[in-house]
Structure formats: C-alpha cells, structure tokens
Design a protein around this motif. Structure first.
Motif, short mmCIF file in Angstrom:
data_model
loop_
_atom_site.label_atom_id
_atom_site.label_comp_id
_atom_site.label_asym_id
_atom_site.label_seq_id
_atom_site.Cartn_x
_atom_site.Cartn_y
_atom_site.Cartn_z
N TYR A 99 0.82 -1.21 0.00
CA TYR A 99 0.00 0.00 0.00
C TYR A 99 0.86 1.26 0.00
O TYR A 99 2.06 1.22 0.31
CB TYR A 99 -0.89 0.04 1.24
N TYR A 185 -5.57 0.44 -14.58
CA TYR A 185 -4.99 1.58 -13.86
C TYR A 185 -5.78 1.98 -12.62
O TYR A 185 -5.24 2.00 -11.51
CB TYR A 185 -4.87 2.80 -14.79
N THR A 186 -7.06 2.31 -12.79
CA THR A 186 -7.81 2.91 -11.70
C THR A 186 -7.97 1.99 -10.49
O THR A 186 -7.73 2.39 -9.35
CB THR A 186 -9.19 3.39 -12.19
N VAL A 189 -4.77 1.62 -8.43
CA VAL A 189 -4.48 2.84 -7.67
C VAL A 189 -5.42 2.96 -6.47
O VAL A 189 -4.99 3.30 -5.36
CB VAL A 189 -4.61 4.09 -8.57
N LYS A 192 -4.21 0.54 -3.89
CA LYS A 192 -2.95 0.98 -3.29
C LYS A 192 -3.18 2.08 -2.27
O LYS A 192 -2.56 2.08 -1.19
CB LYS A 192 -1.99 1.47 -4.38
N TYR A 193 -4.07 3.00 -2.58
CA TYR A 193 -4.32 4.13 -1.69
C TYR A 193 -5.52 3.90 -0.77
O TYR A 193 -5.98 4.82 -0.12
CB TYR A 193 -4.49 5.42 -2.50
N ILE A 215 -7.70 9.72 -15.34
CA ILE A 215 -6.38 9.28 -14.88
C ILE A 215 -5.55 10.47 -14.41
O ILE A 215 -4.87 10.39 -13.38
CB ILE A 215 -5.65 8.53 -16.01
N LEU A 218 -6.83 11.55 -11.05
CA LEU A 218 -6.50 10.56 -10.02
C LEU A 218 -5.01 10.69 -9.62
O LEU A 218 -4.67 10.56 -8.44
CB LEU A 218 -6.79 9.16 -10.55
N ARG A 219 -4.17 10.96 -10.60
CA ARG A 219 -2.75 11.18 -10.29
C ARG A 219 -2.60 12.41 -9.40
O ARG A 219 -1.79 12.43 -8.47
CB ARG A 219 -1.95 11.36 -11.58
N THR A 222 -3.48 11.69 -5.80
CA THR A 222 -2.62 10.77 -5.05
C THR A 222 -1.18 11.25 -4.96
O THR A 222 -0.31 10.50 -4.54
CB THR A 222 -2.66 9.36 -5.68
N HIS A 223 -0.92 12.48 -5.37
CA HIS A 223 0.45 13.01 -5.27
C HIS A 223 0.46 14.38 -4.61
O HIS A 223 -0.57 15.00 -4.46
CB HIS A 223 1.07 13.11 -6.67
#
Length: 223
Positions: A99, A185-186, A189, A192-193, A215, A218-219, A222-223
């Motif tokens: 994670y 992808y989604t 992610v 993971k989060y 996408i 979403l990036r 998460t950053h």
C-alpha cells in the motif's frame, strides 16, 4: 506523559490512524484488528505504546525505536527525531503490505466545461449503445420537447440521427476501452491508496463515463 509526548500522541491519534493500524499489522503482526481502536497511550525516547482491540479483547503493543525496522534507519536520540521515525515507519509498514502510506479520500470531478458538454454526450452515447429506442419512447410524444426541437437548425436532428446510428459501434469500443483502463490503472491505484467504497465507486463511475481524463485527476489526487 509530558507535554512533548502528549502532542505527538494527540496528533497521531487524531490525524494518522492509518499509520497506527499499519504499525500494529506489520510490527505487531496483529490480526482481526478493530481499525477504529488504535491509540498511542505512551511515547518517549525509547518506545511508543499503542492500545488496540482485536477479537473484542483490549491489548497494548509497544514498539522500541531501536527495533523498528524502516528504510531510512533513523535513530531516536531526541524528541525531534520521533516525527521522522514515525513517518519512516509508516512508509515502511504500508509498503510491506503493498500500500501507499496515505489514503485516498478526495474525489476530483471534471472541469465545468467538460461536465456540461462531454458528460451529456457520453451519457447519450451509453444510452443509445444500450437501446436507441429508450429516448424516443420517453420524449417522442412530449409536446414541449418536440416544439423545442422544431426551433433547432435542420442539421442538428440530422447529426443526432447519425450519432444514434453509430452509437452502438462507437459505444462498444469506447466503453470497452474505458473498462480496460479501469482494471489496468484505476482499480490498482484505488487499492494501493485504500480508498473507501464510496470514494472508489465515484472514481470508477467517472472513469467509465469519461475515460482517460480521469487518470490525470487521479494522479493529482494521489500526489
């Protein structure tokens, strides 16, 4: 607990419950954890103690700083070292489980212009791909709708007829691609989060409707 310890405990218990859960799972090998229960009850220059509930039984797990494996190998010699140690431990414990050490809690919707133009088009595409007779059945005998349509340039109904004719082919390809993107992808992610179900379903639904623009958002989230 002195003032420094109390501040650390209060901050971690209030804002970093996920880290406490990960500490117990990875360092304490705790199973069947009540994830709402972990709370730091003591912290000093040698250790941190976390109370928790597992299988309806209360317990305490103590982690000695010198025994807490993490990638940055931080030594706790003074109070200012504890924050860095806890962050390094959180990253290590999350990574060991596959994670991220932070949780995705936000949902970023589309820009307004995209929402009022692209979303209706994509929703119409989905409806017509499924059954092109749905909208005519709903609006075909609606006097107000027919009157509004009569004011449109002739090119608009003609273009819409063409759109309906090819909707199924376009929709099958487009939404198949969106579905592949979601699984490739989604979903990874979101896992993971550790997004909650409500947050995850909002991202999935947006991705199914929009496709790749999600996408980028979403990036950003998460950053």
């Amino acid at each position: 607990m002195d003032a420094s310890a109390a501040r650390i405990a209060e901050h971690m218990n209030k804002d970093h419950q996920l880290a406490l859960i990960d500490y117990l799972v990875v360092y304490g090998h705790v199973v069947h954890l009540d994830e709402s229960s972990p709370a730091i009850t003591n912290v000093d220059l040698e250790k941190v103690s976390i109370d928790y509930v597992s299988k309806n039984r209360a317990a305490t797990f103590t982690i000695k700083w010198k025994d807490a494996t993490e990638d940055e190998v931080i030594e706790v010699k003074e109070w200012s070292d504890i924050k860095a140690k806890l962050i390094a431990m959180a990253k290590y414990a999350a990574h060991k489980q596959g994670y991220a050490h932070t949780r995705l809690t936000q949902v970023f919707g589309p820009p307004f212009a995209y929402l009022i133009v692209a979303y209706p088009t994509l929703v119409l595409l989905a409806i017509n791909s499924y059954d092109p007779t749905i909208l005519p059945r709903i609006f075909g005998n609606d006097a107000l709708f027919l009157k509004l349509v009569s004011y449109l340039p002739q090119a608009v109904p003609s273009a819409y007829s063409l759109f309906v004719e090819y909707s199924r082919k376009i929709g099958l390809v487009l939404y198949a691609l969106h579905t592949i993107e979601i699984f490739k992808y989604t979903l990874p992610v979101l896992r993971k989060y550790r997004a909650s179900k409500s947050v995850a379903w909002k991202w999935i639904l947006m991705h199914f409707v929009e496709g790749f623009p999600v996408i980028g958002r979403l990036r950003e989230a998460t950053h």
